[in-house]
Design a protein around this motif. Structure first.
Motif, PDB file in Angstrom:
ATOM      1  N   HIS A 164       0.801  -1.230   0.000  1.00 55.26           N
ATOM      2  CA  HIS A 164       0.000   0.000   0.000  1.00 55.26           C
ATOM      3  C   HIS A 164       0.834   1.281   0.000  1.00 55.26           C
ATOM      4  O   HIS A 164       0.274   2.371   0.114  1.00 55.26           O
ATOM      5  CB  HIS A 164      -0.937   0.011   1.204  1.00 55.26           C
ATOM      6  N   ALA A 165       2.167   1.153  -0.104  1.00 56.74           N
ATOM      7  CA  ALA A 165       3.068   2.317  -0.112  1.00 56.74           C
ATOM      8  C   ALA A 165       2.882   3.200   1.115  1.00 56.74           C
ATOM      9  O   ALA A 165       3.005   4.425   1.042  1.00 56.74           O
ATOM     10  CB  ALA A 165       2.875   3.143  -1.384  1.00 56.74           C
ATOM     11  N   VAL A 166       2.552   2.566   2.246  1.00 60.01           N
ATOM     12  CA  VAL A 166       2.463   3.316   3.501  1.00 60.01           C
ATOM     13  C   VAL A 166       3.863   3.788   3.886  1.00 60.01           C
ATOM     14  O   VAL A 166       4.843   3.047   3.754  1.00 60.01           O
ATOM     15  CB  VAL A 166       1.868   2.444   4.627  1.00 60.01           C
ATOM     16  N   ALA A 167       3.964   5.031   4.322  1.00 56.88           N
ATOM     17  CA  ALA A 167       5.238   5.587   4.780  1.00 56.88           C
ATOM     18  C   ALA A 167       5.295   5.548   6.304  1.00 56.88           C
ATOM     19  O   ALA A 167       4.259   5.625   6.978  1.00 56.88           O
ATOM     20  CB  ALA A 167       5.400   7.021   4.279  1.00 56.88           C
ATOM     21  N   PHE A 168       6.507   5.448   6.840  1.00 57.35           N
ATOM     22  CA  PHE A 168       6.680   5.373   8.283  1.00 57.35           C
ATOM     23  C   PHE A 168       7.798   6.298   8.738  1.00 57.35           C
ATOM     24  O   PHE A 168       8.808   6.444   8.054  1.00 57.35           O
ATOM     25  CB  PHE A 168       7.029   3.946   8.724  1.00 57.35           C
ATOM     26  N   ILE A 169       7.583   6.914   9.880  1.00 62.48           N
ATOM     27  CA  ILE A 169       8.645   7.653  10.564  1.00 62.48           C
ATOM     28  C   ILE A 169       8.851   6.973  11.908  1.00 62.48           C
ATOM     29  O   ILE A 169       7.905   6.817  12.685  1.00 62.48           O
ATOM     30  CB  ILE A 169       8.292   9.138  10.764  1.00 62.48           C
ATOM     31  N   TRP A 170      10.067   6.574  12.136  1.00 63.15           N
ATOM     32  CA  TRP A 170      10.412   5.788  13.318  1.00 63.15           C
ATOM     33  C   TRP A 170      11.197   6.670  14.290  1.00 63.15           C
ATOM     34  O   TRP A 170      12.291   7.129  13.979  1.00 63.15           O
ATOM     35  CB  TRP A 170      11.270   4.595  12.876  1.00 63.15           C
ATOM     36  N   ILE A 171      10.637   6.932  15.461  1.00 65.21           N
ATOM     37  CA  ILE A 171      11.316   7.747  16.474  1.00 65.21           C
ATOM     38  C   ILE A 171      11.726   6.810  17.604  1.00 65.21           C
ATOM     39  O   ILE A 171      10.872   6.240  18.288  1.00 65.21           O
ATOM     40  CB  ILE A 171      10.407   8.855  17.022  1.00 65.21           C
ATOM     41  N   ASN A 172      13.025   6.610  17.780  1.00 64.34           N
ATOM     42  CA  ASN A 172      13.462   5.692  18.832  1.00 64.34           C
ATOM     43  C   ASN A 172      14.910   5.936  19.191  1.00 64.34           C
ATOM     44  O   ASN A 172      15.593   6.739  18.590  1.00 64.34           O
ATOM     45  CB  ASN A 172      13.248   4.238  18.401  1.00 64.34           C
ATOM     46  N   HIS A 173      15.362   5.168  20.189  1.00 66.01           N
ATOM     47  CA  HIS A 173      16.753   5.258  20.618  1.00 66.01           C
ATOM     48  C   HIS A 173      17.497   3.952  20.354  1.00 66.01           C
ATOM     49  O   HIS A 173      18.572   3.731  20.884  1.00 66.01           O
ATOM     50  CB  HIS A 173      16.822   5.574  22.113  1.00 66.01           C
ATOM     51  N   PHE A 174      16.899   3.054  19.537  1.00 62.20           N
ATOM     52  CA  PHE A 174      17.491   1.737  19.340  1.00 62.20           C
ATOM     53  C   PHE A 174      17.844   1.551  17.876  1.00 62.20           C
ATOM     54  O   PHE A 174      16.974   1.449  17.025  1.00 62.20           O
ATOM     55  CB  PHE A 174      16.517   0.638  19.786  1.00 62.20           C
ATOM     56  N   ASP A 175      19.122   1.485  17.578  1.00 63.07           N
ATOM     57  CA  ASP A 175      19.585   1.371  16.200  1.00 63.07           C
ATOM     58  C   ASP A 175      19.082   0.101  15.525  1.00 63.07           C
ATOM     59  O   ASP A 175      18.816   0.083  14.330  1.00 63.07           O
ATOM     60  CB  ASP A 175      21.114   1.394  16.149  1.00 63.07           C
ATOM     61  N   GLU A 176      18.921  -0.997  16.306  1.00 63.76           N
ATOM     62  CA  GLU A 176      18.538  -2.244  15.664  1.00 63.76           C
ATOM     63  C   GLU A 176      17.132  -2.170  15.079  1.00 63.76           C
ATOM     64  O   GLU A 176      16.824  -2.817  14.084  1.00 63.76           O
ATOM     65  CB  GLU A 176      18.620  -3.425  16.655  1.00 63.76           C
ATOM     66  N   ASN A 177      16.240  -1.369  15.655  1.00 63.67           N
ATOM     67  CA  ASN A 177      14.896  -1.227  15.100  1.00 63.67           C
ATOM     68  C   ASN A 177      14.962  -0.569  13.733  1.00 63.67           C
ATOM     69  O   ASN A 177      14.323  -1.009  12.782  1.00 63.67           O
ATOM     70  CB  ASN A 177      14.026  -0.381  16.035  1.00 63.67           C
ATOM     71  N   SER A 178      15.725   0.489  13.621  1.00 67.68           N
ATOM     72  CA  SER A 178      15.863   1.192  12.351  1.00 67.68           C
ATOM     73  C   SER A 178      16.495   0.290  11.301  1.00 67.68           C
ATOM     74  O   SER A 178      16.104   0.295  10.141  1.00 67.68           O
ATOM     75  CB  SER A 178      16.714   2.448  12.535  1.00 67.68           C
ATOM     76  N   ALA A 179      17.488  -0.489  11.717  1.00 65.66           N
ATOM     77  CA  ALA A 179      18.168  -1.383  10.776  1.00 65.66           C
ATOM     78  C   ALA A 179      17.200  -2.431  10.240  1.00 65.66           C
ATOM     79  O   ALA A 179      17.215  -2.756   9.051  1.00 65.66           O
ATOM     80  CB  ALA A 179      19.352  -2.054  11.466  1.00 65.66           C
ATOM     81  N   ASN A 180      16.365  -2.979  11.100  1.00 67.38           N
ATOM     82  CA  ASN A 180      15.405  -3.986  10.668  1.00 67.38           C
ATOM     83  C   ASN A 180      14.439  -3.432   9.631  1.00 67.38           C
ATOM     84  O   ASN A 180      13.945  -4.159   8.772  1.00 67.38           O
ATOM     85  CB  ASN A 180      14.617  -4.512  11.869  1.00 67.38           C
ATOM     86  N   LEU A 181      14.142  -2.152   9.713  1.00 67.55           N
ATOM     87  CA  LEU A 181      13.210  -1.533   8.777  1.00 67.55           C
ATOM     88  C   LEU A 181      13.910  -0.921   7.568  1.00 67.55           C
ATOM     89  O   LEU A 181      13.266  -0.349   6.705  1.00 67.55           O
ATOM     90  CB  LEU A 181      12.402  -0.443   9.501  1.00 67.55           C
ATOM     91  N   GLN A 182      15.248  -1.024   7.531  1.00 68.43           N
ATOM     92  CA  GLN A 182      16.020  -0.480   6.400  1.00 68.43           C
ATOM     93  C   GLN A 182      15.627   0.977   6.141  1.00 68.43           C
ATOM     94  O   GLN A 182      15.281   1.368   5.021  1.00 68.43           O
ATOM     95  CB  GLN A 182      15.808  -1.341   5.154  1.00 68.43           C
ATOM     96  N   SER A 183      15.699   1.776   7.170  1.00 64.31           N
ATOM     97  CA  SER A 183      15.230   3.148   7.094  1.00 64.31           C
ATOM     98  C   SER A 183      16.357   4.128   6.782  1.00 64.31           C
ATOM     99  O   SER A 183      17.536   3.835   6.965  1.00 64.31           O
ATOM    100  CB  SER A 183      14.581   3.538   8.428  1.00 64.31           C
ATOM    101  N   ASP A 184      15.964   5.313   6.315  1.00 66.21           N
ATOM    102  CA  ASP A 184      16.882   6.440   6.174  1.00 66.21           C
ATOM    103  C   ASP A 184      16.941   7.159   7.512  1.00 66.21           C
ATOM    104  O   ASP A 184      15.900   7.512   8.077  1.00 66.21           O
ATOM    105  CB  ASP A 184      16.396   7.404   5.091  1.00 66.21           C
ATOM    106  N   SER A 185      18.128   7.374   8.019  1.00 67.30           N
ATOM    107  CA  SER A 185      18.292   7.924   9.360  1.00 67.30           C
ATOM    108  C   SER A 185      18.491   9.441   9.332  1.00 67.30           C
ATOM    109  O   SER A 185      19.229   9.966   8.499  1.00 67.30           O
ATOM    110  CB  SER A 185      19.487   7.253  10.046  1.00 67.30           C
ATOM    111  N   TRP A 186      17.801  10.125  10.260  1.00 65.63           N
ATOM    112  CA  TRP A 186      17.879  11.575  10.403  1.00 65.63           C
ATOM    113  C   TRP A 186      18.179  11.905  11.855  1.00 65.63           C
ATOM    114  O   TRP A 186      17.788  11.180  12.763  1.00 65.63           O
ATOM    115  CB  TRP A 186      16.562  12.236   9.999  1.00 65.63           C
TER     116      TRP A 186
END
Length: 206
Positions: A164-186
């Protein structure tokens, strides 16, 4: 999909965001990082329309675009069952797929007040997903989930992105969560949001 331009926001005389620019498109996953109180939640609330900027503009590609925030807090009626809580916001056909994907069907008859923190978080996440957001902002939203449930949730997000091309913004303090989602980091610092590969912002004299 959604673009913030020259955003300024202050509270009690303290500048939180200053001339900030940011955008996210359909299907993208971004991870925001930064110290406590730097403005991550404030920016999230601005994008969701829950706050208004002091100056600057936030534009959406479609006025009907749905932006939702899933937070760490549990907003459930403790005397109602899980099923009743879910039915308050969406019909069963909308929330049932997420209950199955996150594997908590056995909790549907239990009162929400009797659930553990992790179980409550699962219910809140399924409820938010059932509202079919175009952009979902996850603000420390899985802090009480164990490794298995986090993995199930990551898979659910990936499926929503692919189908569905849903977009996500992930706010957290855990690098492994971002890595699992293959996200662009800001990184949010000095009242601005920067791609994490820019270690030193252009306006930083050091």
């Amino acid at each position: 999909m959604i673009r913030a331009s020259k955003i300024c926001k202050s509270f009690g005389g303290r500048q939180i965001l200053d001339n900030l620019d940011y955008s996210i498109e359909r299907g993208e996953i971004h991870a925001w990082k930064g110290s406590n109180g730097c403005g991550k939640t404030t920016l999230a609330r601005l994008l969701a329309g829950l706050e208004t900027p002091d100056s600057g503009t936030i534009t959406r590609s479609d006025p009907s675009l749905k932006v939702l925030i899933a937070q760490q807090d549990f907003v459930l009626w403790p005397t109602l069952s899980v099923r009743q809580n879910l039915n308050l916001v969406a019909p069963e056909k909308d929330w049932q797929p997420f209950v199955k994907q996150l594997s908590f069907s056995e909790l549907l008859k239990q009162r929400s007040g009797h659930l553990s923190h992790g179980q409550k978080q699962l219910v809140c996440l399924a409820r938010t997903l059932s509202l079919q957001p175009d952009l979902l902002i996850l603000d420390e939203a899985i802090s009480h989930l164990d490794k298995e449930k986090r993995h199930q949730f990551f898979n659910t997000l990936k499926n929503l992105r692919e189908k569905h091309a849903v977009a996500f913004i992930w706010i957290n303090h855990f690098d492994e969560n971002s890595a699992n989602l293959q996200s662009d980091s800001w990184v949010l610092e000095q009242n601005q949001l920067y791609p994490s590969h820019l270690v030193y912002p252009k306006n930083n004299p050091s």
